[in-house]
Write a protein that holds these residues in place. Structure first.
Motif, PDB file in Angstrom:
ATOM      1  N   THR A 173      19.457  15.593 -35.020  1.00 48.81           N
ATOM      2  CA  THR A 173      19.756  15.792 -33.596  1.00 48.81           C
ATOM      3  C   THR A 173      19.753  14.487 -32.806  1.00 48.81           C
ATOM      4  O   THR A 173      20.116  14.484 -31.630  1.00 48.81           O
ATOM      5  N   ILE A 174      19.348  13.404 -33.425  1.00 50.82           N
ATOM      6  CA  ILE A 174      19.283  12.113 -32.725  1.00 50.82           C
ATOM      7  C   ILE A 174      20.693  11.611 -32.471  1.00 50.82           C
ATOM      8  O   ILE A 174      21.507  11.498 -33.384  1.00 50.82           O
ATOM      9  N   ARG A 175      20.989  11.311 -31.221  1.00 49.74           N
ATOM     10  CA  ARG A 175      22.338  10.904 -30.815  1.00 49.74           C
ATOM     11  C   ARG A 175      22.336   9.585 -30.055  1.00 49.74           C
ATOM     12  O   ARG A 175      23.174   9.353 -29.191  1.00 49.74           O
ATOM     13  N   ILE A 176      21.399   8.730 -30.347  1.00 48.52           N
ATOM     14  CA  ILE A 176      21.334   7.419 -29.705  1.00 48.52           C
ATOM     15  C   ILE A 176      21.410   6.354 -30.790  1.00 48.52           C
ATOM     16  O   ILE A 176      21.135   6.623 -31.959  1.00 48.52           O
ATOM     17  N   PRO A 177      21.804   5.130 -30.425  1.00 45.08           N
ATOM     18  CA  PRO A 177      21.831   4.070 -31.433  1.00 45.08           C
ATOM     19  C   PRO A 177      20.454   3.942 -32.092  1.00 45.08           C
ATOM     20  O   PRO A 177      19.430   3.868 -31.411  1.00 45.08           O
ATOM     21  N   GLY A 214      25.116   7.819 -37.927  1.00 43.17           N
ATOM     22  CA  GLY A 214      25.469   6.554 -37.294  1.00 43.17           C
ATOM     23  C   GLY A 214      24.354   5.519 -37.277  1.00 43.17           C
ATOM     24  O   GLY A 214      24.531   4.443 -36.710  1.00 43.17           O
ATOM     25  N   SER A 215      23.231   5.823 -37.889  1.00 38.82           N
ATOM     26  CA  SER A 215      22.134   4.849 -37.879  1.00 38.82           C
ATOM     27  C   SER A 215      22.448   3.683 -38.806  1.00 38.82           C
ATOM     28  O   SER A 215      23.291   3.782 -39.692  1.00 38.82           O
ATOM     29  N   GLU A 216      21.765   2.589 -38.554  1.00 41.76           N
ATOM     30  CA  GLU A 216      21.850   1.421 -39.428  1.00 41.76           C
ATOM     31  C   GLU A 216      20.576   1.369 -40.253  1.00 41.76           C
ATOM     32  O   GLU A 216      19.512   1.784 -39.796  1.00 41.76           O
ATOM     33  N   ARG A 243      12.677 -11.538 -38.036  1.00 42.32           N
ATOM     34  CA  ARG A 243      13.721 -10.679 -38.602  1.00 42.32           C
ATOM     35  C   ARG A 243      13.802  -9.363 -37.836  1.00 42.32           C
ATOM     36  O   ARG A 243      14.900  -8.853 -37.574  1.00 42.32           O
ATOM     37  N   MET A 244      12.662  -8.816 -37.465  1.00 43.20           N
ATOM     38  CA  MET A 244      12.666  -7.590 -36.654  1.00 43.20           C
ATOM     39  C   MET A 244      13.360  -7.842 -35.327  1.00 43.20           C
ATOM     40  O   MET A 244      14.175  -7.027 -34.877  1.00 43.20           O
ATOM     41  N   ALA A 245      13.043  -8.969 -34.703  1.00 43.20           N
ATOM     42  CA  ALA A 245      13.640  -9.296 -33.402  1.00 43.20           C
ATOM     43  C   ALA A 245      15.160  -9.407 -33.515  1.00 43.20           C
ATOM     44  O   ALA A 245      15.883  -8.959 -32.616  1.00 43.20           O
ATOM     45  N   ARG A 246      15.651  -9.982 -34.610  1.00 49.22           N
ATOM     46  CA  ARG A 246      17.107 -10.074 -34.788  1.00 49.22           C
ATOM     47  C   ARG A 246      17.740  -8.691 -34.884  1.00 49.22           C
ATOM     48  O   ARG A 246      18.763  -8.411 -34.265  1.00 49.22           O
ATOM     49  N   GLY A 302      17.395  -7.013 -31.483  1.00 47.91           N
ATOM     50  CA  GLY A 302      18.292  -7.679 -30.532  1.00 47.91           C
ATOM     51  C   GLY A 302      19.727  -7.212 -30.725  1.00 47.91           C
ATOM     52  O   GLY A 302      20.449  -6.974 -29.750  1.00 47.91           O
ATOM     53  N   ALA A 303      20.136  -7.083 -31.976  1.00 50.32           N
ATOM     54  CA  ALA A 303      21.491  -6.585 -32.266  1.00 50.32           C
ATOM     55  C   ALA A 303      21.652  -5.155 -31.764  1.00 50.32           C
ATOM     56  O   ALA A 303      22.709  -4.796 -31.222  1.00 50.32           O
ATOM     57  N   LEU A 304      20.631  -4.361 -31.915  1.00 48.10           N
ATOM     58  CA  LEU A 304      20.691  -2.983 -31.421  1.00 48.10           C
ATOM     59  C   LEU A 304      20.828  -2.957 -29.903  1.00 48.10           C
ATOM     60  O   LEU A 304      21.636  -2.203 -29.360  1.00 48.10           O
ATOM     61  N   LEU A 305      20.081  -3.796 -29.232  1.00 41.77           N
ATOM     62  CA  LEU A 305      20.166  -3.861 -27.773  1.00 41.77           C
ATOM     63  C   LEU A 305      21.540  -4.356 -27.320  1.00 41.77           C
ATOM     64  O   LEU A 305      22.102  -3.824 -26.355  1.00 41.77           O
TER      65      LEU A 305
END
Length: 119
Positions: A56-60, A86-88, A106-109, A112-115
């Motif tokens: 049911t998750i519909r957000i990036p 659609g998740s990565e 690495r988490m921040a990258r 950051g890409a998600l944002l």
């Protein structure tokens, strides 16, 4: 609590985690104490399985896992990824259960890409 915290590191962090990461985890566990640790452990053990809501998750969404995570193995994280349309999916090498602490850059990258993608 210190001895317990030290022994818990085997399941939490990657064997190659820097000593400062290990020391911080032990210090945190000692600081929060046995009562809080036990309460958190029981909360996790007793919570309902939430996998049914994943479709049911519909957000990036990004599913990020440490390659050496023993608590949430890569195969479990891959199932979560497949359930969220659609998740990565990102696997961080030489990382255990705590990517934000073990691999913050690495988490921040990834985040950051998600944002950027969501902006």
């Amino acid at each position: 609590m210190s001895a317990f915290a030290q022994s818990s590191l085997v399941g939490l962090v990657h064997p190659n985690a820097p000593q400062d990461v290990r020391d911080e985890q032990v210090e945190m566990m000692v600081r929060v104490g046995a009562t809080t640790y036990a309460r958190q452990y029981l909360a996790v053990a007793e919570r309902e399985d939430q996998r049914l809501i994943l479709p049911t998750i519909r957000i990036p969404t990004q599913v990020i896992v440490g390659a050496g995570d023993r608590m949430t193995p890569t195969r479990t994280s891959a199932q979560i990824h497949r359930a969220v349309a659609g998740s990565e999916f990102h696997v961080i090498a030489e990382c255990g259960h705590l990517p934000p602490i073990e691999a913050p850059q690495r988490m921040a990258r990834h985040l950051g890409a998600l944002l950027e993608q969501s902006a």
